[in-house]
Design a protein around this motif. Sequence first.
Motif, PDB file in Angstrom:
ATOM      1  N   ALA A   1      -0.374   4.009   6.621  1.00 15.07           N
ATOM      2  CA  ALA A   1      -0.112   4.504   5.476  1.00 15.07           C
ATOM      3  C   ALA A   1      -1.678   5.337   6.086  1.00 15.07           C
ATOM      4  O   ALA A   1      -1.296   6.145   4.805  1.00 15.07           O
ATOM      5  CB  ALA A   1      -0.744   2.633   4.875  1.00 15.07           C
TER       6      ALA A   1
ATOM      7  N   ARG B   1       1.049  -1.037  -0.133  1.00 16.45           N
ATOM      8  CA  ARG B   1       0.007  -0.307  -0.396  1.00 16.45           C
ATOM      9  C   ARG B   1       0.647   1.112  -0.083  1.00 16.45           C
ATOM     10  O   ARG B   1       0.731   1.864  -0.984  1.00 16.45           O
ATOM     11  CB  ARG B   1      -0.718  -0.046   0.560  1.00 16.45           C
ATOM     12  CG  ARG B   1      -1.691   1.458   1.173  1.00 16.45           C
ATOM     13  CD  ARG B   1      -3.106   0.499   2.723  1.00 16.45           C
ATOM     14  NE  ARG B   1      -3.882   1.728   2.715  1.00 16.45           N
ATOM     15  CZ  ARG B   1      -4.198   2.233   3.901  1.00 16.45           C
ATOM     16  NH1 ARG B   1      -4.409   1.406   4.933  1.00 16.45           N
ATOM     17  NH2 ARG B   1      -4.404   3.568   3.897  1.00 16.45           N
ATOM     18  N   LEU B   2       1.860   1.150   0.710  1.00 17.40           N
ATOM     19  CA  LEU B   2       2.899   2.480   0.495  1.00 17.40           C
ATOM     20  C   LEU B   2       3.271   2.985  -0.376  1.00 17.40           C
ATOM     21  O   LEU B   2       3.887   3.908  -1.188  1.00 17.40           O
ATOM     22  CB  LEU B   2       4.145   2.104   2.376  1.00 17.40           C
ATOM     23  CG  LEU B   2       3.094   2.202   3.584  1.00 17.40           C
ATOM     24  CD1 LEU B   2       4.030   1.501   4.443  1.00 17.40           C
ATOM     25  CD2 LEU B   2       2.796   4.253   3.621  1.00 17.40           C
TER      26      LEU B   2
END
Length: 228
Positions: free
Chosen positions: A223, A109-110
């Motif tokens: 995140a 996700r990052l």
Amino acid sequence: MPLDPDRVQTVTFDSYSTLVDVEAAEAALADRVPDPEPVSRLWRSRSLAYTFVANAIDAYQPFYEMNRDALTYALAAHGVDLTTEERDEVLAVYHELEVFGDVRSGIERLRDGGYEPYVLSNGNPEMLDAMVEHAGIEDLVADTISADEVETFKPAAELYRHGAARTGTPIDRIVHVTAGWFDVLGASHAGMQAVRVDRKGTPWEPFAGDDPDRTVESIHELADALGV
């Protein structure tokens, strides 16, 4: 000072206790030691103590060898006699530690959100290669950065500065993510923002003074804080 997302360009992650669970090493002792829990705890605490002392007296050796010496001490302290082969088998568990459930999806996700993820660790390169492969994140992290490259362990500022140079990122544009209290302090002291991963609800160290820039229970919470 709270985490400033606008200053974050690169994310560095500690490895042991942050991405993989060192407490899982206790299982490797279970078939060989009557009471593995205290041996495992002493093993881990001694390996970290050795790194701190090594920095102070210029006695560096690769982290795997620190782990070997610490295991030898922990077994002797509890009156356990294992052969060299058996100790090597226990040590090898560090190549296959259990991965925390949020690691792959959180780092992905990052990365997809535009942040470059790196691993910045005391582990020597062979340990880190094995950890990244076992964790299934070799396609997500830009690189691993080892204390072996400067022969200096955390929390010495030299290692974090080296990490920043290796990422090509100004040190104040990096957020370091770690479960280790001393690692939080080291990263902050060197000029990084520091996020503490606390999956167990443990208290912050009174010795440390100021709180981390942020404390999260998972990489997904980080995140969220970074808006990705």
